[in-house]
Scaffold this motif. Structure first.
Motif, PDB file in Angstrom:
ATOM      1  N   GLY A 240     -26.161  22.438  55.444  1.00 60.93           N
ATOM      2  CA  GLY A 240     -25.794  21.075  55.162  1.00 60.93           C
ATOM      3  C   GLY A 240     -26.405  20.084  55.101  1.00 60.93           C
ATOM      4  O   GLY A 240     -26.233  18.843  55.110  1.00 60.93           O
ATOM      5  N   ARG A 241     -27.957  20.410  54.953  1.00 58.87           N
ATOM      6  CA  ARG A 241     -28.781  19.409  54.944  1.00 58.87           C
ATOM      7  C   ARG A 241     -29.942  19.553  53.785  1.00 58.87           C
ATOM      8  O   ARG A 241     -30.071  18.512  53.305  1.00 58.87           O
ATOM      9  N   GLU A 242     -30.206  20.726  53.316  1.00 63.82           N
ATOM     10  CA  GLU A 242     -31.129  20.875  52.386  1.00 63.82           C
ATOM     11  C   GLU A 242     -30.583  21.422  50.925  1.00 63.82           C
ATOM     12  O   GLU A 242     -29.643  22.318  51.121  1.00 63.82           O
ATOM     13  N   GLU A 243     -31.189  21.164  49.992  1.00 65.20           N
ATOM     14  CA  GLU A 243     -30.749  21.684  48.683  1.00 65.20           C
ATOM     15  C   GLU A 243     -31.775  22.376  47.964  1.00 65.20           C
ATOM     16  O   GLU A 243     -33.096  21.979  47.896  1.00 65.20           O
ATOM     17  N   ALA A 244     -31.523  23.498  47.650  1.00 64.46           N
ATOM     18  CA  ALA A 244     -32.468  24.482  46.891  1.00 64.46           C
ATOM     19  C   ALA A 244     -31.851  24.754  45.545  1.00 64.46           C
ATOM     20  O   ALA A 244     -30.713  24.985  45.378  1.00 64.46           O
ATOM     21  N   ARG A 245     -32.891  24.671  44.507  1.00 67.87           N
ATOM     22  CA  ARG A 245     -32.448  24.688  43.110  1.00 67.87           C
ATOM     23  C   ARG A 245     -32.857  26.123  42.547  1.00 67.87           C
ATOM     24  O   ARG A 245     -33.448  26.885  43.265  1.00 67.87           O
ATOM     25  N   THR A 246     -32.473  26.553  41.435  1.00 68.31           N
ATOM     26  CA  THR A 246     -32.671  27.589  40.871  1.00 68.31           C
ATOM     27  C   THR A 246     -34.383  27.697  40.854  1.00 68.31           C
ATOM     28  O   THR A 246     -35.003  26.996  40.349  1.00 68.31           O
ATOM     29  N   PHE A 247     -34.579  29.061  41.038  1.00 64.20           N
ATOM     30  CA  PHE A 247     -36.193  29.473  41.270  1.00 64.20           C
ATOM     31  C   PHE A 247     -36.834  28.915  42.514  1.00 64.20           C
ATOM     32  O   PHE A 247     -37.973  29.256  42.511  1.00 64.20           O
ATOM     33  N   ASP A 248     -36.191  28.008  43.429  1.00 65.39           N
ATOM     34  CA  ASP A 248     -36.871  27.718  44.499  1.00 65.39           C
ATOM     35  C   ASP A 248     -36.902  28.879  45.308  1.00 65.39           C
ATOM     36  O   ASP A 248     -36.067  29.750  45.340  1.00 65.39           O
ATOM     37  N   PHE A 249     -37.890  28.657  46.396  1.00 66.66           N
ATOM     38  CA  PHE A 249     -38.047  29.738  47.417  1.00 66.66           C
ATOM     39  C   PHE A 249     -37.924  29.096  48.759  1.00 66.66           C
ATOM     40  O   PHE A 249     -38.700  28.108  48.954  1.00 66.66           O
ATOM     41  N   VAL A 250     -37.026  29.577  49.602  1.00 60.41           N
ATOM     42  CA  VAL A 250     -36.953  28.720  51.056  1.00 60.41           C
ATOM     43  C   VAL A 250     -37.574  29.428  52.034  1.00 60.41           C
ATOM     44  O   VAL A 250     -37.287  30.905  52.186  1.00 60.41           O
ATOM     45  N   VAL A 251     -38.204  29.016  52.869  1.00 60.82           N
ATOM     46  CA  VAL A 251     -38.645  29.630  54.076  1.00 60.82           C
ATOM     47  C   VAL A 251     -38.280  28.827  55.148  1.00 60.82           C
ATOM     48  O   VAL A 251     -37.952  27.837  55.434  1.00 60.82           O
ATOM     49  N   PHE A 252     -37.770  29.768  56.215  1.00 59.19           N
ATOM     50  CA  PHE A 252     -37.158  29.095  57.533  1.00 59.19           C
ATOM     51  C   PHE A 252     -38.216  29.264  58.736  1.00 59.19           C
ATOM     52  O   PHE A 252     -39.159  30.004  58.724  1.00 59.19           O
ATOM     53  N   GLU A 253     -37.688  28.242  59.493  1.00 58.02           N
ATOM     54  CA  GLU A 253     -38.604  28.162  60.917  1.00 58.02           C
ATOM     55  C   GLU A 253     -38.253  29.451  61.785  1.00 58.02           C
ATOM     56  O   GLU A 253     -37.195  29.791  61.470  1.00 58.02           O
ATOM     57  N   ASN A 254     -39.107  29.735  62.593  1.00 57.81           N
ATOM     58  CA  ASN A 254     -38.789  30.776  63.603  1.00 57.81           C
ATOM     59  C   ASN A 254     -38.038  30.461  65.023  1.00 57.81           C
ATOM     60  O   ASN A 254     -38.455  30.844  66.027  1.00 57.81           O
TER      61      ASN A 254
END
Ligand code: MN
Length: 312
Positions: A240-254
């Protein structure tokens, strides 16, 4: 998705209680795709790890992700691809969505994978292999969409015998998401109690997720696993906070374990998660070992024919 007798299906709820009712896993970074490059003459890919700072540490045990977005190939009588080359110390995982690819290796593994199939090749102590567009596909030409993932092996398993797993589309675990949100195909690991068919050496999840526009789901992937996702199509709102577009790669915190995903448009997403090996990595081209000495040994073994034989 056709239902083979051994295909498990289950519906999960996107409600607050299930699954992953813990803390949200914050987004560490959203990375735009790097430029496309050719691997041989058959694979036009974006090598995502080059665009993510410290990717090999943040995404350990994953070493590389080459994504081949949909691309139309003209018909060719000579199949495009990559000729004979070696690997040692890790696994190559090839996922096909459009088109088909043919593989042969010096351990006798080989076959053709087409849309929905996955080839999970454990090079381990070493193989020679070659990867080409499948002959009929090549003659006809057409759209091709694939990804290749490299997965590191724990040091204790780098010199195991090679293994080849041909995972057919109808063998994948299938999770039908609640409220018509979409479908998750489970290649490896587990989601909502449904397991994927891949045998893995360390704990790994690979999900092929399709969400309909406005579809929402929650993934439970604990912070002890390194986790990322590739948006192959569509736009996502994450937590509910970030937006990712086509071809983006999203990395998550641990930290946390709960990832909320909402598709703003029809979306196709590759989800990768794995427990880090936390071992030294020394990579030289097609070899991924733990020390310089082991790399030198790999070259010596290749020279002396220990990787076997494979004709061009
Ligand atoms: Mn290869």
């Amino acid at each position: 998705m056709s239902a083979a007798p051994h295909t498990d299906t289950r519906t999960i709820l996107a409600g607050a209680a299930e699954p992953g009712h813990g803390e949200l896993r914050p987004v560490e970074g959203i990375y735009a795709p790097p430029g496309l490059h050719w691997v041989g003459d058959g694979f036009r890919v974006a090598g995502y790890f080059s665009a993510i700072p410290n990717a090999v540490r943040k995404l350990d045990p994953f070493l590389l992700l080459d994504y081949h977005p949909p691309y139309d190939y003209a018909p060719s009588n000579r199949p495009r691809g990559v000729g004979v080359h070696p690997h040692r110390g890790f696994e190559t995982v090839t996922l096909a969505w459009e088109g088909s690819v043919e593989h042969h290796d010096s351990a006798g593994g080989g076959g053709v994978i087409g849309p929905g199939d996955v080839q999970w090749m454990t090079a381990a102590s070493g193989i020679l292999h070659k990867e080409h567009h499948e002959t009929t596909f090549s003659r006809r030409g057409g759209t091709f969409q694939m990804a290749q993932l490299w997965v590191n092996l724990p040091r204790a398993h780098k010199m195991d015998p090679p293994r080849y797993q041909a995972l057919r589309a109808d063998e994948m675990g299938v999770v039908t998401l609640d409220g018509g949100a979409g479908t998750a195909r489970i290649v490896a690991g587990e989601l909502a109690g449904i397991r994927g068919p891949a045998k893995t050496v360390s704990p790994i999840n690979v999900f092929d997720l399709r969400l309909n526009a406005k579809g929402k789901t929650v993934l439970a992937l604990p912070g002890k696993q390194n986790t990322g996702l590739l948006v192959m199509k569509g736009e996502l709102s994450i937590n509910g906070r970030e937006e990712a577009r086509t071809f983006d790669f999203v990395v998550f915190e641990n930290v946390g374990e709960r990832i909320e995903i909402e598709a703003m448009s029809d979306a196709h997403v590759l989800v990768l998660s794995g427990e880090p090996l936390r071992e030294p990595i020394v990579q030289y081209g097609p070899f991924v070992m733990s020390t310089e000495r082991e790399i030198a040994q790999a070259f010596a073994d290749l020279e002396s024919g220990k990787f076997g034989k494979l004709d061009d």
